[in-house]
Scaffold this motif. Structure first.
Motif, PDB file in Angstrom:
ATOM      1  N   UNK A  50       4.654  -1.524   8.935  1.00  0.00           N
ATOM      2  CA  UNK A  50       4.976  -0.651   7.822  1.00  0.00           C
ATOM      3  C   UNK A  50       3.884  -0.603   6.798  1.00  0.00           C
ATOM      4  N   UNK A  51       3.030  -1.645   6.565  1.00  0.00           N
ATOM      5  CA  UNK A  51       1.870  -1.613   5.574  1.00  0.00           C
ATOM      6  C   UNK A  51       0.842  -0.880   6.065  1.00  0.00           C
ATOM      7  N   UNK A  52       0.638  -1.087   7.578  1.00  0.00           N
ATOM      8  CA  UNK A  52      -0.464  -0.395   8.287  1.00  0.00           C
ATOM      9  C   UNK A  52      -0.233   1.007   8.250  1.00  0.00           C
ATOM     10  N   UNK A  53       1.201   1.293   8.625  1.00  0.00           N
ATOM     11  CA  UNK A  53       1.559   2.787   8.602  1.00  0.00           C
ATOM     12  C   UNK A  53       1.262   3.419   7.264  1.00  0.00           C
ATOM     13  N   UNK A  84       0.615   4.778  -3.124  1.00  0.00           N
ATOM     14  CA  UNK A  84      -0.624   4.708  -4.055  1.00  0.00           C
ATOM     15  C   UNK A  84      -0.004   4.468  -5.465  1.00  0.00           C
ATOM     16  N   UNK A  85       1.214   4.787  -5.676  1.00  0.00           N
ATOM     17  CA  UNK A  85       1.880   3.857  -7.183  1.00  0.00           C
ATOM     18  C   UNK A  85       2.001   2.577  -7.125  1.00  0.00           C
ATOM     19  N   UNK A  86       2.376   2.237  -5.744  1.00  0.00           N
ATOM     20  CA  UNK A  86       3.067   0.805  -5.360  1.00  0.00           C
ATOM     21  C   UNK A  86       1.632   0.097  -5.236  1.00  0.00           C
ATOM     22  N   UNK A  87       0.285   0.321  -5.114  1.00  0.00           N
ATOM     23  CA  UNK A  87      -0.624  -0.396  -5.094  1.00  0.00           C
ATOM     24  C   UNK A  87      -1.164  -1.049  -6.547  1.00  0.00           C
TER      25      UNK A  87
END
Length: 96
Positions: A50-53, A84-87
């Protein structure tokens, strides 16, 4: 990135629930294929897939922003914004 392109441009009615289902199937198939080929000793978890996706999705939306949007445009833009907001936990990232 091929998985992102497939889901964004070819799967109608894409949403987070369908995304999760597709990614689970993809992760299972990927682990099976890697195991059958004897590639590596550690295979990506569902979370890693999921992270890569999500990172590929952000890059794909960046590409489409310059080239032109097609397919599941609203889904892709919404999910990229969420990633992007989660980063940065919704805070502006400082410049280095």
């Amino acid at each position: 990135s091929d998985v992102v392109m497939l889901l964004v441009s070819s799967c109608g009615g894409m949403d987070e629930a369908r995304e999760a289902q597709h990614l689970l199937v993809y992760a299972e198939c990927l682990r099976k294929a890697l195991g059958e080929r004897g590639v590596g000793s550690r295979y990506p978890s569902d979370g890693e897939v999921k992270d890569m996706y999500e990172l590929c999705l952000v890059d794909y939306v960046r590409f489409m922003a310059g080239w032109g949007f097609w397919g599941n445009e609203e889904y892709a833009k919404r999910r990229a914004t969420e990633v992007l907001r989660g980063l940065d936990q919704g805070k502006r990232i400082s410049q280095e």
